[in-house]
Design a protein around this motif. Sequence first.
Motif, PDB file in Angstrom:
ATOM      1  N   THR A 253      -7.263  -3.111 -10.439  1.00 58.91           N
ATOM      2  CA  THR A 253      -5.851  -2.956 -10.102  1.00 58.91           C
ATOM      3  C   THR A 253      -4.974  -3.091 -11.341  1.00 58.91           C
ATOM      4  O   THR A 253      -5.427  -3.475 -12.419  1.00 58.91           O
ATOM      5  CB  THR A 253      -5.422  -4.015  -9.076  1.00 58.91           C
ATOM      6  N   THR A 254      -3.696  -2.773 -11.175  1.00 55.88           N
ATOM      7  CA  THR A 254      -2.714  -2.906 -12.249  1.00 55.88           C
ATOM      8  C   THR A 254      -1.658  -3.927 -11.829  1.00 55.88           C
ATOM      9  O   THR A 254      -1.505  -4.216 -10.640  1.00 55.88           O
ATOM     10  CB  THR A 254      -2.029  -1.552 -12.527  1.00 55.88           C
ATOM     11  N   PRO A 255      -0.901  -4.475 -12.778  1.00 53.78           N
ATOM     12  CA  PRO A 255       0.037  -5.560 -12.462  1.00 53.78           C
ATOM     13  C   PRO A 255       1.377  -5.079 -11.916  1.00 53.78           C
ATOM     14  O   PRO A 255       2.427  -5.607 -12.270  1.00 53.78           O
ATOM     15  CB  PRO A 255       0.212  -6.250 -13.821  1.00 53.78           C
ATOM     16  N   TYR A 256       1.344  -4.079 -11.060  1.00 57.98           N
ATOM     17  CA  TYR A 256       2.572  -3.555 -10.476  1.00 57.98           C
ATOM     18  C   TYR A 256       2.524  -3.726  -8.968  1.00 57.98           C
ATOM     19  O   TYR A 256       1.454  -3.878  -8.379  1.00 57.98           O
ATOM     20  CB  TYR A 256       2.749  -2.076 -10.828  1.00 57.98           C
ATOM     21  N   PHE A 257       3.682  -3.677  -8.343  1.00 59.55           N
ATOM     22  CA  PHE A 257       3.769  -3.842  -6.903  1.00 59.55           C
ATOM     23  C   PHE A 257       4.600  -2.693  -6.333  1.00 59.55           C
ATOM     24  O   PHE A 257       5.652  -2.354  -6.874  1.00 59.55           O
ATOM     25  CB  PHE A 257       4.424  -5.179  -6.549  1.00 59.55           C
ATOM     26  N   TYR A 258       4.117  -2.110  -5.265  1.00 68.07           N
ATOM     27  CA  TYR A 258       4.853  -1.015  -4.645  1.00 68.07           C
ATOM     28  C   TYR A 258       4.500  -0.967  -3.161  1.00 68.07           C
ATOM     29  O   TYR A 258       3.566  -1.629  -2.704  1.00 68.07           O
ATOM     30  CB  TYR A 258       4.508   0.317  -5.315  1.00 68.07           C
ATOM     31  N   GLU A 259       5.255  -0.202  -2.416  1.00 69.43           N
ATOM     32  CA  GLU A 259       4.988  -0.060  -0.985  1.00 69.43           C
ATOM     33  C   GLU A 259       3.952   1.035  -0.773  1.00 69.43           C
ATOM     34  O   GLU A 259       4.211   2.210  -1.015  1.00 69.43           O
ATOM     35  CB  GLU A 259       6.262   0.293  -0.223  1.00 69.43           C
ATOM     36  N   ASN A 260       2.784   0.636  -0.323  1.00 70.56           N
ATOM     37  CA  ASN A 260       1.738   1.600   0.008  1.00 70.56           C
ATOM     38  C   ASN A 260       1.891   1.954   1.484  1.00 70.56           C
ATOM     39  O   ASN A 260       1.542   1.172   2.366  1.00 70.56           O
ATOM     40  CB  ASN A 260       0.358   0.992  -0.266  1.00 70.56           C
ATOM     41  N   LYS A 261       2.415   3.130   1.750  1.00 67.70           N
ATOM     42  CA  LYS A 261       2.719   3.511   3.127  1.00 67.70           C
ATOM     43  C   LYS A 261       1.461   3.732   3.953  1.00 67.70           C
ATOM     44  O   LYS A 261       1.497   3.626   5.179  1.00 67.70           O
ATOM     45  CB  LYS A 261       3.596   4.760   3.127  1.00 67.70           C
TER      46      LYS A 261
END
Length: 395
Positions: A253-261
């Motif tokens: 994984t990468t150190p980012y956060f997002y909304e995975n629909k």
Amino acid sequence: MSKREVIGAKYKTCQESEKELLADILDNFPQTFNSEKAKSFSGDFQFLIECDNQIEQFVIKVRNTQFDILPNSFSKNPYLNIECSFEMFTNITLNQFSPILDILSGKIKLDKGLFSLLRFAKFGALFSNRETDLHLPIELHHPAHWEKPQKILLVNGSPRKNASTKVMLDWFKEGLPVENTEVIDVSSLKMNKCLHCFRCWTDNPNDCVLDDDGTLFRDKITSADLIVFFVPLSWASMPSDMKKAMERLMPETTPYFYENKNWHGTAHPLHPYQKPQAFLQFLVWGFPERKHGKILEATFNEWATHSQKKNLGAIARPGVNTILSDPRLHKARKIIKEAIRQTAKSVYETGKIPKKQKKIIEKQYLDLNDWRFFATKYWVNKFKTDYWNRSTSVA
């Protein structure tokens, strides 16, 4: 040495001004353009580069397999704005940089938050022969139709190599093509626990600082198309070696956060080298009731969210030791074995767990009170002390 490497060497020895070197780099861009990946893509990449204490501005305009470099130009609606020093721009063109770390530290400035990272990955895909070297995050999209996996990995998560978990694995393996299938025993790996230092995010994306079999395990997981985890319940969770192995997958994984629909929640984007994968859980334990496996299923469901792997579901075999050892269940064992073999075949061919076979595998074949009596008797016969006879009354 390639022309771009020559340009990089020139920069390091300061034989030309930064502005002159920038012109050399831009002249060389046609050699790196991937027209195949530019099909149906239109967009302007606008650069602001600090050269010789001045800002040089130019636009790389891509229009469906064609591109132009427009010096001293401005785009009214750029696909992405990229701002950095000349040194960093040189490193970008040479694929000698760490995008995640350089973006977080401000050496590369983008204008659209996390969304711009995906667009920066697009730039790397269009102007690099080694797209995966960019290590930029993406969201995976699984194929609409199941494709038979070319590489299947069966993971034995039991601390005992040849115990009941391995028997279930062997029965499952009989339903799969031998040439496509590999088995790995977690207990045989020489692997340290994850340090949670996050250097796989900040220092060298996708690489762990620990030089041991944890890297081997991650490579096996990453390269498989279908992963089947065979995991016994251990004190309301998975065995410690299995948990340790799962934690060592963090560099995926990468150190980012997002909304995975797709998963209806917050998740980490992945690196672009990763491909769509599917996995299945085959869970075993000694207790006779099916409900004991809920916590293990919840753990794998959460892992599916962050790993973006397609979760095909869970199969469980409660009371597995009784099934394998009780002579009264000889016929049931044969039925279960065939159901497991048929399930493996169905998963390979269709990506689905057949409901009929799942019901056979998970069925309780003994009365619960009967099971409790014989399970207790089994352990009483193993006692090497009379402590329990003196201190406990077993009904």
